[in-house]
Write a protein that holds these residues in place. Structure first.
Motif, PDB file in Angstrom:
ATOM      1  N   LEU A  66      51.227 -19.091  -3.969  1.00 40.57           N
ATOM      2  CA  LEU A  66      51.723 -17.720  -4.093  1.00 40.57           C
ATOM      3  C   LEU A  66      50.518 -16.777  -4.058  1.00 40.57           C
ATOM      4  O   LEU A  66      49.663 -16.843  -4.945  1.00 40.57           O
ATOM      5  N   PRO A  67      50.411 -15.918  -3.040  1.00 46.04           N
ATOM      6  CA  PRO A  67      49.222 -15.065  -2.912  1.00 46.04           C
ATOM      7  C   PRO A  67      48.990 -14.219  -4.162  1.00 46.04           C
ATOM      8  O   PRO A  67      49.879 -13.484  -4.601  1.00 46.04           O
ATOM      9  N   ALA A  68      47.809 -14.353  -4.747  1.00 40.82           N
ATOM     10  CA  ALA A  68      47.493 -13.594  -5.952  1.00 40.82           C
ATOM     11  C   ALA A  68      47.443 -12.107  -5.672  1.00 40.82           C
ATOM     12  O   ALA A  68      47.811 -11.293  -6.533  1.00 40.82           O
ATOM     13  N   ALA A  69      47.001 -11.720  -4.475  1.00 40.11           N
ATOM     14  CA  ALA A  69      46.905 -10.302  -4.137  1.00 40.11           C
ATOM     15  C   ALA A  69      48.274  -9.640  -4.048  1.00 40.11           C
ATOM     16  O   ALA A  69      48.384  -8.419  -4.087  1.00 40.11           O
ATOM     17  N   ARG A  70      49.327 -10.455  -3.961  1.00 40.52           N
ATOM     18  CA  ARG A  70      50.689  -9.913  -3.900  1.00 40.52           C
ATOM     19  C   ARG A  70      51.446 -10.147  -5.196  1.00 40.52           C
ATOM     20  O   ARG A  70      52.668 -10.042  -5.247  1.00 40.52           O
ATOM     21  N   GLY A  71      50.734 -10.467  -6.251  1.00 43.20           N
ATOM     22  CA  GLY A  71      51.369 -10.635  -7.557  1.00 43.20           C
ATOM     23  C   GLY A  71      51.826 -12.042  -7.851  1.00 43.20           C
ATOM     24  O   GLY A  71      52.714 -12.242  -8.684  1.00 43.20           O
ATOM     25  N   GLY A  72      51.209 -13.038  -7.202  1.00 42.82           N
ATOM     26  CA  GLY A  72      51.624 -14.418  -7.414  1.00 42.82           C
ATOM     27  C   GLY A  72      50.781 -15.186  -8.403  1.00 42.82           C
ATOM     28  O   GLY A  72      50.913 -16.405  -8.497  1.00 42.82           O
ATOM     29  N   TYR A  73      49.927 -14.505  -9.172  1.00 41.02           N
ATOM     30  CA  TYR A  73      49.028 -15.181 -10.104  1.00 41.02           C
ATOM     31  C   TYR A  73      49.760 -15.454 -11.420  1.00 41.02           C
ATOM     32  O   TYR A  73      50.311 -14.538 -12.047  1.00 41.02           O
ATOM     33  N   TYR A  74      49.794 -16.724 -11.853  1.00 41.56           N
ATOM     34  CA  TYR A  74      50.469 -17.125 -13.092  1.00 41.56           C
ATOM     35  C   TYR A  74      51.937 -16.696 -13.099  1.00 41.56           C
ATOM     36  O   TYR A  74      52.515 -16.440 -14.155  1.00 41.56           O
ATOM     37  N   LEU A  75      52.557 -16.624 -11.926  1.00 36.46           N
ATOM     38  CA  LEU A  75      53.910 -16.081 -11.841  1.00 36.46           C
ATOM     39  C   LEU A  75      54.982 -17.145 -12.010  1.00 36.46           C
ATOM     40  O   LEU A  75      56.014 -16.893 -12.636  1.00 36.46           O
ATOM     41  N   GLU A  76      54.768 -18.344 -11.443  1.00 38.55           N
ATOM     42  CA  GLU A  76      55.802 -19.373 -11.514  1.00 38.55           C
ATOM     43  C   GLU A  76      55.310 -20.589 -12.282  1.00 38.55           C
ATOM     44  O   GLU A  76      54.112 -20.851 -12.383  1.00 38.55           O
ATOM     45  N   SER A  77      56.247 -21.334 -12.815  1.00 40.31           N
ATOM     46  CA  SER A  77      55.925 -22.561 -13.533  1.00 40.31           C
ATOM     47  C   SER A  77      55.500 -23.655 -12.557  1.00 40.31           C
ATOM     48  O   SER A  77      55.777 -23.581 -11.363  1.00 40.31           O
ATOM     49  N   SER A  78      54.827 -24.672 -13.082  1.00 38.27           N
ATOM     50  CA  SER A  78      54.426 -25.802 -12.255  1.00 38.27           C
ATOM     51  C   SER A  78      55.663 -26.565 -11.789  1.00 38.27           C
ATOM     52  O   SER A  78      56.605 -26.773 -12.566  1.00 38.27           O
ATOM     53  N   VAL A  79      55.658 -26.998 -10.536  1.00 38.69           N
ATOM     54  CA  VAL A  79      56.807 -27.669  -9.932  1.00 38.69           C
ATOM     55  C   VAL A  79      56.341 -28.983  -9.318  1.00 38.69           C
ATOM     56  O   VAL A  79      55.298 -29.044  -8.647  1.00 38.69           O
ATOM     57  N   LEU A  80      57.103 -30.048  -9.532  1.00 36.63           N
ATOM     58  CA  LEU A  80      56.847 -31.354  -8.937  1.00 36.63           C
ATOM     59  C   LEU A  80      57.773 -31.562  -7.750  1.00 36.63           C
ATOM     60  O   LEU A  80      58.887 -31.035  -7.710  1.00 36.63           O
ATOM     61  N   ASN A  81      57.321 -32.367  -6.785  1.00 43.56           N
ATOM     62  CA  ASN A  81      58.204 -32.721  -5.672  1.00 43.56           C
ATOM     63  C   ASN A  81      59.079 -33.909  -6.069  1.00 43.56           C
ATOM     64  O   ASN A  81      59.044 -34.375  -7.214  1.00 43.56           O
ATOM     65  N   GLU A  82      59.854 -34.431  -5.129  1.00 43.32           N
ATOM     66  CA  GLU A  82      60.779 -35.518  -5.455  1.00 43.32           C
ATOM     67  C   GLU A  82      60.067 -36.800  -5.875  1.00 43.32           C
ATOM     68  O   GLU A  82      60.672 -37.685  -6.489  1.00 43.32           O
ATOM     69  N   ASP A  83      58.772 -36.923  -5.572  1.00 38.19           N
ATOM     70  CA  ASP A  83      57.992 -38.098  -5.971  1.00 38.19           C
ATOM     71  C   ASP A  83      57.224 -37.883  -7.275  1.00 38.19           C
ATOM     72  O   ASP A  83      56.411 -38.723  -7.668  1.00 38.19           O
ATOM     73  N   GLY A  84      57.435 -36.750  -7.931  1.00 45.71           N
ATOM     74  CA  GLY A  84      56.757 -36.480  -9.191  1.00 45.71           C
ATOM     75  C   GLY A  84      55.345 -35.975  -9.033  1.00 45.71           C
ATOM     76  O   GLY A  84      54.558 -36.033  -9.990  1.00 45.71           O
ATOM     77  N   LEU A  85      54.976 -35.462  -7.842  1.00 49.11           N
ATOM     78  CA  LEU A  85      53.621 -34.962  -7.585  1.00 49.11           C
ATOM     79  C   LEU A  85      53.591 -33.438  -7.648  1.00 49.11           C
ATOM     80  O   LEU A  85      54.561 -32.768  -7.262  1.00 49.11           O
ATOM     81  N   VAL A  86      52.469 -32.890  -8.090  1.00 54.72           N
ATOM     82  CA  VAL A  86      52.307 -31.445  -8.196  1.00 54.72           C
ATOM     83  C   VAL A  86      52.284 -30.812  -6.814  1.00 54.72           C
ATOM     84  O   VAL A  86      51.582 -31.271  -5.904  1.00 54.72           O
ATOM     85  N   ARG A  87      53.040 -29.750  -6.673  1.00 50.33           N
ATOM     86  CA  ARG A  87      52.987 -28.943  -5.456  1.00 50.33           C
ATOM     87  C   ARG A  87      52.020 -27.785  -5.701  1.00 50.33           C
ATOM     88  O   ARG A  87      52.159 -27.044  -6.682  1.00 50.33           O
ATOM     89  N   GLY A  88      51.016 -27.651  -4.834  1.00 49.53           N
ATOM     90  CA  GLY A  88      50.045 -26.591  -5.024  1.00 49.53           C
ATOM     91  C   GLY A  88      49.041 -26.527  -3.898  1.00 49.53           C
ATOM     92  O   GLY A  88      49.399 -26.624  -2.719  1.00 49.53           O
ATOM     93  N   HIS A  89      47.759 -26.422  -4.257  1.00 48.44           N
ATOM     94  CA  HIS A  89      46.679 -26.273  -3.280  1.00 48.44           C
ATOM     95  C   HIS A  89      45.377 -26.544  -4.036  1.00 48.44           C
ATOM     96  O   HIS A  89      45.409 -26.998  -5.185  1.00 48.44           O
ATOM     97  N   PHE A  90      44.225 -26.257  -3.432  1.00 39.19           N
ATOM     98  CA  PHE A  90      42.978 -26.301  -4.197  1.00 39.19           C
ATOM     99  C   PHE A  90      42.059 -25.170  -3.748  1.00 39.19           C
ATOM    100  O   PHE A  90      42.172 -24.660  -2.632  1.00 39.19           O
ATOM    101  N   HIS A  91      41.199 -24.767  -4.663  1.00 40.45           N
ATOM    102  CA  HIS A  91      40.225 -23.706  -4.412  1.00 40.45           C
ATOM    103  C   HIS A  91      38.837 -24.304  -4.259  1.00 40.45           C
ATOM    104  O   HIS A  91      38.538 -25.349  -4.834  1.00 40.45           O
ATOM    105  N   THR A  92      37.982 -23.608  -3.524  1.00 39.44           N
ATOM    106  CA  THR A  92      36.563 -23.953  -3.434  1.00 39.44           C
ATOM    107  C   THR A  92      35.767 -22.664  -3.542  1.00 39.44           C
ATOM    108  O   THR A  92      36.103 -21.668  -2.888  1.00 39.44           O
ATOM    109  N   ALA A  93      34.720 -22.673  -4.364  1.00 41.07           N
ATOM    110  CA  ALA A  93      33.883 -21.487  -4.540  1.00 41.07           C
ATOM    111  C   ALA A  93      32.448 -21.906  -4.789  1.00 41.07           C
ATOM    112  O   ALA A  93      32.188 -23.004  -5.305  1.00 41.07           O
TER     113      ALA A  93
END
Length: 305
Positions: free
Chosen positions: A184-211
């Motif tokens: 969820l793009p943070a610049a559009r208000g998606g920061y800390y907006l939704e709860s963590s969600v798992l897929n049908e296999d019990g894995l986290v749906r998300g992404h990763f950051h690099t800095a």
């Protein structure tokens, strides 16, 4: 033949020294055991044992479990009419838990602890709006938590140790148990907006950051406020239970010592939850020395090609 007084004194002194040495060794050994026990206390402490308590009636005898409140009860700080009495292991104090026993006989949620807060009802801070602003209270629930074996893991598997200032380079990041399809793009208000969600296999749906940020000291924690020299989020629709790798292109950094980090995020940019306190979250960091770029010699200088 009788032993002289001086001989007996020497023998007694030697025995006392040996006894003192043994006592000192036992004390040191006991101290080491104590340190080990303290360091493991948070992860190995047994859960409190609880037993149900009957609701009290106004006259002090067991009640019927109705909805009527006990006389003199107030709106805050009053324990419920029924619950569980939990006794900490090793002779700890008892506490009354408000949640009833679960069908499996487990201790009530919270183990008799008193959290400072579970939501934003008692906070004086304004509500978080989904944008990257501080001084707010986030009421979004943590969300779904997978099994320990399915919690995300991340590793920077390849990185240079030294580069030139402004020179592009690559980082190779490997993830496991992370489906990189939610951002969820943070610049559009998606920061800390939704709860963590798992897929049908019990894995986290998300992404990763690099800095990558430039360090000014290796003996003190860095100032968290400045914007890093490099940042990117990776949401490529891939990833799963098996580990895979992603190449992150860094266009170049200024001269100095860089700390480059990668960390997993759920759909709303929080590092995914772990089942146990002693599990390492899905993050990794490396340090890269960025050398100052050498000046090009003039065209008429010998050796210039």
């Amino acid at each position: 033949m009788r032993r002289s007084h001086h001989g007996r004194t020497s023998t007694d002194s030697g025995q006392r020294r040996r006894l003192l040495a043994v006592a000192a060794a036992l004390a040191v050994f006991g101290g080491l055991i104590g340190v080990t026990q303290i360091s493991n206390a948070e992860t190995q402490q047994a859960a409190p044992t609880c037993k149900p308590t009957s609701p009290a009636s106004p006259g002090g005898s067991p009640g019927t479990g109705g909805d009527a409140a006990a006389p003199g009860a107030t709106a805050t700080g009053t324990p419920p009419a029924s619950g569980e009495e939990c006794e900490e292991p090793e002779g700890g104090a008892t506490a009354t838990a408000s949640a009833p026993a679960s069908p499996g006989g487990n201790p009530p949620a919270g183990g008799g602890l008193n959290p400072l807060g579970k939501d934003c009802k008692g906070s004086d801070l304004p509500a978080h709006t989904g944008f990257q602003e501080g001084g707010r209270c986030v009421s979004t629930a943590f969300g779904e938590l997978g099994a320990a074996a399915e919690n995300p893991a991340l590793l920077i598997s390849e990185a240079p140790r030294k580069v030139r200032a402004g020179q592009p380079f690559r980082l190779v990041v490997s993830t496991r148990n992370l489906v990189r399809d939610r951002f969820l793009p943070a610049a559009r208000g998606g920061y800390y907006l939704e709860s963590s969600v798992l897929n049908e296999d019990g894995l986290v749906r998300g992404h990763f950051h690099t800095a990558c940020r430039m360090l000014t000291s290796t003996s003190e924690a860095a100032d968290p406020a400045p914007v890093p020299a490099f940042f990117v989020a990776t949401e490529d629709g891939k990833g799963g239970a098996e580990p895979d790798s992603v190449i992150v292109e860094v266009p170049g950094l200024p001269a100095g010592l860089a700390q480059c980090s990668s960390w997993a995020g759920d759909g709303s940019h929080r590092i995914p939850m772990m089942v146990r306190a002693n599990q390492i979250p899905a993050l990794d960091s490396v340090r890269i020395y960025v050398e100052a770029a050498e000046e090009e010699p003039p065209a008429n200088e010998p050796g210039n090609e």
